[in-house]
Write a protein that holds these residues in place. Sequence first.
Motif, PDB file in Angstrom:
ATOM      1  N   ILE A  61       0.836  -1.200   0.000  1.00 31.02           N
ATOM      2  CA  ILE A  61       0.000   0.000   0.000  1.00 31.02           C
ATOM      3  C   ILE A  61       0.869   1.247   0.000  1.00 31.02           C
ATOM      4  N   GLN A  62       1.923   1.235   0.801  1.00 31.06           N
ATOM      5  CA  GLN A  62       2.818   2.383   0.874  1.00 31.06           C
ATOM      6  C   GLN A  62       3.500   2.629  -0.463  1.00 31.06           C
ATOM      7  N   ALA A  63       3.960   1.563  -1.111  1.00 30.76           N
ATOM      8  CA  ALA A  63       4.615   1.697  -2.408  1.00 30.76           C
ATOM      9  C   ALA A  63       3.662   2.300  -3.434  1.00 30.76           C
ATOM     10  N   MET A  64       2.420   1.790  -3.450  1.00 32.70           N
ATOM     11  CA  MET A  64       1.429   2.314  -4.380  1.00 32.70           C
ATOM     12  C   MET A  64       1.148   3.785  -4.105  1.00 32.70           C
ATOM     13  N   ALA A  65       0.978   4.125  -2.820  1.00 34.30           N
ATOM     14  CA  ALA A  65       0.649   5.503  -2.445  1.00 34.30           C
ATOM     15  C   ALA A  65       1.769   6.470  -2.806  1.00 34.30           C
ATOM     16  N   MET A  66       3.014   6.031  -2.644  1.00 30.75           N
ATOM     17  CA  MET A  66       4.149   6.893  -2.958  1.00 30.75           C
ATOM     18  C   MET A  66       4.413   6.955  -4.462  1.00 30.75           C
ATOM     19  N   TRP A  67       3.884   5.999  -5.206  1.00 27.96           N
ATOM     20  CA  TRP A  67       3.958   6.028  -6.662  1.00 27.96           C
ATOM     21  C   TRP A  67       2.839   6.905  -7.241  1.00 27.96           C
ATOM     22  N   LYS A  68       1.642   6.765  -6.682  1.00 29.87           N
ATOM     23  CA  LYS A  68       0.476   7.494  -7.188  1.00 29.87           C
ATOM     24  C   LYS A  68       0.302   8.872  -6.554  1.00 29.87           C
ATOM     25  N   ALA A  75      -1.019   9.152  -3.388  1.00 26.18           N
ATOM     26  CA  ALA A  75      -2.358   8.915  -2.836  1.00 26.18           C
ATOM     27  C   ALA A  75      -2.299   8.674  -1.333  1.00 26.18           C
ATOM     28  N   LEU A  76      -3.475   8.608  -0.713  1.00 27.80           N
ATOM     29  CA  LEU A  76      -3.625   8.302   0.720  1.00 27.80           C
ATOM     30  C   LEU A  76      -2.832   9.250   1.609  1.00 27.80           C
ATOM     31  N   GLY A  77      -2.674  10.476   1.157  1.00 29.19           N
ATOM     32  CA  GLY A  77      -1.968  11.471   1.957  1.00 29.19           C
ATOM     33  C   GLY A  77      -0.467  11.500   1.742  1.00 29.19           C
ATOM     34  N   PHE A  78       0.055  10.601   0.921  1.00 32.44           N
ATOM     35  CA  PHE A  78       1.478  10.577   0.621  1.00 32.44           C
ATOM     36  C   PHE A  78       1.787  11.496  -0.557  1.00 32.44           C
ATOM     37  N   GLU A  79       2.964  12.106  -0.519  1.00 32.95           N
ATOM     38  CA  GLU A  79       3.439  12.836  -1.677  1.00 32.95           C
ATOM     39  C   GLU A  79       4.000  11.844  -2.688  1.00 32.95           C
ATOM     40  N   LYS A  89       8.656   7.594  -9.680  1.00 31.01           N
ATOM     41  CA  LYS A  89       8.130   7.816 -11.020  1.00 31.01           C
ATOM     42  C   LYS A  89       7.398   6.603 -11.580  1.00 31.01           C
ATOM     43  N   THR A  90       7.855   5.427 -11.206  1.00 29.58           N
ATOM     44  CA  THR A  90       7.247   4.214 -11.752  1.00 29.58           C
ATOM     45  C   THR A  90       6.887   3.217 -10.660  1.00 29.58           C
ATOM     46  N   LYS A  91       6.017   2.311 -11.019  1.00 27.63           N
ATOM     47  CA  LYS A  91       5.615   1.245 -10.100  1.00 27.63           C
ATOM     48  C   LYS A  91       6.811   0.368  -9.735  1.00 27.63           C
ATOM     49  N   ILE A 148      10.591   0.105  -1.670  1.00 26.20           N
ATOM     50  CA  ILE A 148       9.863  -0.257  -0.456  1.00 26.20           C
ATOM     51  C   ILE A 148      10.102  -1.716  -0.077  1.00 26.20           C
ATOM     52  N   GLY A 149      10.442  -2.530  -1.075  1.00 24.15           N
ATOM     53  CA  GLY A 149      10.721  -3.927  -0.786  1.00 24.15           C
ATOM     54  C   GLY A 149       9.510  -4.831  -0.917  1.00 24.15           C
ATOM     55  N   THR A 150       8.703  -4.579  -1.949  1.00 24.24           N
ATOM     56  CA  THR A 150       7.516  -5.388  -2.185  1.00 24.24           C
ATOM     57  C   THR A 150       7.488  -5.792  -3.650  1.00 24.24           C
ATOM     58  N   SER A 151       6.443  -6.483  -4.064  1.00 30.62           N
ATOM     59  CA  SER A 151       6.353  -6.941  -5.448  1.00 30.62           C
ATOM     60  C   SER A 151       5.489  -6.001  -6.288  1.00 30.62           C
ATOM     61  N   SER A 152       5.762  -5.971  -7.590  1.00 29.96           N
ATOM     62  CA  SER A 152       4.960  -5.151  -8.498  1.00 29.96           C
ATOM     63  C   SER A 152       3.522  -5.637  -8.536  1.00 29.96           C
ATOM     64  N   THR A 153       3.332  -6.943  -8.401  1.00 27.07           N
ATOM     65  CA  THR A 153       1.972  -7.503  -8.400  1.00 27.07           C
ATOM     66  C   THR A 153       1.165  -6.974  -7.217  1.00 27.07           C
ATOM     67  N   ALA A 154       1.794  -6.923  -6.041  1.00 26.08           N
ATOM     68  CA  ALA A 154       1.098  -6.415  -4.849  1.00 26.08           C
ATOM     69  C   ALA A 154       0.769  -4.936  -5.007  1.00 26.08           C
ATOM     70  N   VAL A 155       1.677  -4.187  -5.628  1.00 27.77           N
ATOM     71  CA  VAL A 155       1.427  -2.754  -5.871  1.00 27.77           C
ATOM     72  C   VAL A 155       0.262  -2.596  -6.842  1.00 27.77           C
ATOM     73  N   ASP A 156       0.223  -3.450  -7.874  1.00 27.31           N
ATOM     74  CA  ASP A 156      -0.903  -3.439  -8.821  1.00 27.31           C
ATOM     75  C   ASP A 156      -2.227  -3.698  -8.112  1.00 27.31           C
ATOM     76  N   ARG A 157      -2.224  -4.652  -7.201  1.00 24.39           N
ATOM     77  CA  ARG A 157      -3.438  -4.963  -6.448  1.00 24.39           C
ATOM     78  C   ARG A 157      -3.915  -3.731  -5.672  1.00 24.39           C
ATOM     79  N   ALA A 158      -2.984  -3.075  -5.002  1.00 21.00           N
ATOM     80  CA  ALA A 158      -3.331  -1.886  -4.218  1.00 21.00           C
ATOM     81  C   ALA A 158      -3.865  -0.783  -5.120  1.00 21.00           C
ATOM     82  N   ALA A 159      -3.249  -0.602  -6.295  1.00 19.89           N
ATOM     83  CA  ALA A 159      -3.693   0.429  -7.231  1.00 19.89           C
ATOM     84  C   ALA A 159      -5.095   0.124  -7.751  1.00 19.89           C
TER      85      ALA A 159
END
Length: 261
Positions: A127-134, A136-140, A144-146, A153-164
């Motif tokens: 969620i943090q990776a997605m928010a910092m990419w997009k 969103a959720l109060g994050f700046e 630039k990319t997923k 952040i140390g997570t997978s692109s698939t998990a970031v896609d799910r959050a997005a």
Amino acid sequence: MATKYYKESKRNKDWLLEKKVVDSDEILELEIDKLGVHRLAKLHPIMSDEQFEALKLHIEEHGQIEPIWVYRDLIIDGRHRTKALALLGSKTVLAKEFPWNASEDDIRSLIMGQEKRRHQTKSQMAIQAMAMWKGALGFEKQFKTKAIAAKEIGTSSTAVDRAAWILKNDGEVHLKELYETGTTTCCMRNINNIETLYREIKAKLDREAQEILKATQGIALAPDEENSIDAYVKLIANSERAEVIKEVAKRLYKKAVELEK
């Protein structure tokens, strides 16, 4: 190996400093009431009440095991430890000081490198990776990319896609709850991970798509609109969920292809 930096006196509850040098970094004793919290420290979620109480109990029993990090008198890592110490009656906290000429990127790298977060779950990291990419959720917006966000952040692109995807499908409230507390309630279920939340929301949208499809049956269409996907999309255009419309259109297209065979 962690070194115990200060201990509790069993007789008077005073905190006793044991000043040491670890990895050539000096450990400082700083007054808690003179410290603030750096905005980048908020890159990490606030501990749940249960997590914080466990941390406080551990410090009460064992003392401060690891120093916090400060930059120009602002805490960049360790705000929960500092709060726990203050509640336990300590006036000071042991800390390492980050160089005053460090860049914001240097500070961010330090923060993200702290065990990729001692109390952060894989879902919170996604969620943090997605928010910092997009942004969103109060994050700046930080990345630039997923792919960069996932790596940093140390997570997978698939998990970031799910959050997005969840964010796109009216799941912002659920993402915030899951990020901040480690759990959320969706579709009458308590959910503590991103994959289950994704499946539940997707199933909900699928059910809604089925209902909308049923509602279109029996509606008369003009001859030139028979079997027209666009006509059905028009019929459900009042839906605010783009994903529902897409799902219905996709199914109608599949049916049309079957009819043509």
